[in-house]
Enzyme design. Sequence first.
Site: not given
Ligand code: IPE
Ligand code: IPE
Ligand code: MG
Length: 235
Positions: A19-23, A32, A36, A68, A130, A183, A189
Amino acid sequence: MTHQLKKENLPEHIAIIMDGNGRWAQAKKRPRLFGHNAGMKTLRKIVRASSDAGIKILTVYAFSTENWKRSPEEVDGLMNIAVEYFKKEVGELHQNNVKIQVIGDINGLNAKVQKAAKNAMDITANNTGLVFNVALNYGSRNEIVHAVKALIEQGVLPEEVTENRLNEELYTKGLGDPDLLIRTGGESRLSNFMLWQIAYTELLFIDTYWPDFNKEEYYNLIEIYQKRNRRFGTA
Ligand code: IPE
Ligand code: IPE
Ligand code: MG
């Protein structure tokens, strides 16, 4: 240089919520999808680092049943990245004896993703290194409902329903529960990931955004795991 991990108490199965690619991208004032794409590069490194460390099973959360809800541009971009990842990486993963598996509701993915995923699974099916599970269109609640339906369809009687029997119908069948769940991205979470399987998993939540995660930090987390005392309910 990255240090050597001790062989004692090495986790057999590691699960990662990437998690965290978008931020990460947002902080750089980039779209975003830029995040990714960077995340895909991190994944390449972490798969290698897992193989090198002698981890037996790595399961990564790549796309949830709730993802989605994102914009069509982001969803399309993520699906294209998944196709690209399978196409680009399968050769090298195969050379490294990695067995690729996709877990989740594969039928709900578009034809291109299904084809690339099936191809990667077919090519690497007999590999013995693996086991690398990519959770795509995965949701734990969906998985449990799917398993219950399968039991009912097979006419399994109430007295025959056991934890093991239900386990057999999960997408993670045969994998064993994760020993360690990591995570990245600062949220503490589970976001519908492996709810059944993590009953006794050690959990580590870290602030690092996934694109910035690296082998050094990964191995440090494994070392934290190695020092933990797992009791499974015993005294
Ligand atoms: C969980 O991350 C799903 C994946 C990393 C693929 P999200 O970014 O979707 O989770 P929430 O919405 O912050 O709970
Ligand atoms: C996780 O990064 C990748 C996916 C859920 C597909 P996010 O896209 O959720 O990045 P944030 O949490 O918005 O930074
Ligand atoms: Mg996220």
